[in-house]
Design a protein around this motif. Structure first.
Motif, PDB file in Angstrom:
ATOM      1  N   ASP A 145      -6.545  -8.747  -1.097  1.00  0.00           N
ATOM      2  CA  ASP A 145      -6.132  -7.421  -1.564  1.00  0.00           C
ATOM      3  C   ASP A 145      -4.812  -7.415  -2.331  1.00  0.00           C
ATOM      4  OD1 ASP A 145      -4.480  -7.793   0.694  1.00  0.00           O
ATOM      5  OD2 ASP A 145      -4.517  -5.664   1.195  1.00  0.00           O
TER       6      ASP A 145
ATOM      7  N   LEU B   4      -0.619  -4.707  -4.993  1.00  0.00           N
ATOM      8  CA  LEU B   4      -2.022  -4.506  -4.693  1.00  0.00           C
ATOM      9  C   LEU B   4      -2.881  -5.043  -5.834  1.00  0.00           C
ATOM     10  CD1 LEU B   4      -2.172  -0.925  -3.159  1.00  0.00           C
ATOM     11  CD2 LEU B   4      -1.942  -3.118  -2.000  1.00  0.00           C
TER      12      LEU B   4
ATOM     13  N   TRP C  96      -8.124  -2.365  -5.008  1.00  0.00           N
ATOM     14  CA  TRP C  96      -7.558  -1.078  -4.615  1.00  0.00           C
ATOM     15  C   TRP C  96      -7.744   0.046  -5.608  1.00  0.00           C
ATOM     16  CZ3 TRP C  96      -6.117   0.025   0.123  1.00  0.00           C
ATOM     17  CH2 TRP C  96      -5.854  -1.029   0.988  1.00  0.00           C
ATOM     18  N   HIS C  97      -7.889  -0.241  -6.883  1.00  0.00           N
ATOM     19  CA  HIS C  97      -7.980   0.820  -7.876  1.00  0.00           C
ATOM     20  C   HIS C  97      -9.320   0.763  -8.599  1.00  0.00           C
ATOM     21  CE1 HIS C  97      -3.811   1.999  -7.386  1.00  0.00           C
ATOM     22  NE2 HIS C  97      -3.521   0.729  -7.346  1.00  0.00           N
TER      23      HIS C  97
ATOM     24  N   GLN D 211       0.827  -1.205   0.000  1.00  0.00           N
ATOM     25  CA  GLN D 211       0.000   0.000   0.000  1.00  0.00           C
ATOM     26  C   GLN D 211       0.865   1.260   0.000  1.00  0.00           C
ATOM     27  OE1 GLN D 211      -3.229  -0.082   3.003  1.00  0.00           O
ATOM     28  NE2 GLN D 211      -2.819  -2.288   3.090  1.00  0.00           N
TER      29      GLN D 211
END
Length: 157
Positions: free
Chosen positions: A130, A144, A149-150, A85
């Protein structure tokens, strides 16, 4: 990295066997501010906004030596996710809302060195929803998971 002006920071896994040890080691090595909260969210924040003294204005490679010592630690999968992250944010030129940051993207990577390298065993410990984990004969990579996450928004008429 050093040839380009960046920094290589070395971490001894004997100091990373506890969450407190991780926070202490990273704060000291990477020059975190005095108000660092010593928790996982604060670690992500500080990794995403490292000072020039820690990065040389270019970036960092964090080398975790003897990672076998922490592979079975309860916090190991979370630790890997937190590093991913922080690196993802540091490697970006925009904030989480898509606005440009007031700095260029910094190269940030973490490398775990194992004495007994078992790619499948390591991947099993790291694999979580994740992260995207890939293996090869000589490596295990984690990043990630972009589906987690996106997330992008679709605007419909």
């Amino acid at each position: 990295m050093e040839a380009a002006g960046g920094r290589v920071h070395h971490f001894d896994s004997r100091e990373l066997t506890t969450e407190q040890g991780i926070h202490r080691s990273f704060a000291q090595a990477l020059h975190f501010p005095g108000y660092y909260g010593a928790n996982w969210d604060a670690l992500v924040d500080c990794l995403s906004d490292l000072c020039g003294a820690a990065t040389g204005g270019v970036g960092i490679v964090g080398v975790i030596h003897d990672a076998d010592l922490i592979l079975d630690a309860e916090h190991f999968p979370l630790f890997v996710s937190v590093l991913c992250q922080g690196a993802d944010r540091a490697n970006a030129s925009t904030d989480l809302d898509g606005f440009p940051l007031g700095r260029p993207a910094l190269s940030e990577h973490f490398h775990f060195e194992f004495r007994d390298f078992d790619p499948e065993g390591i991947a099993l410990r790291v694999r979580q929803p994740d992260l995207t984990v890939t293996t090869g004969a000589d490596h295990v990579s984690a990043a990630l998971n972009p589906e987690v996450w996106h997330l992008s928004c679709a605007i419909k008429p």
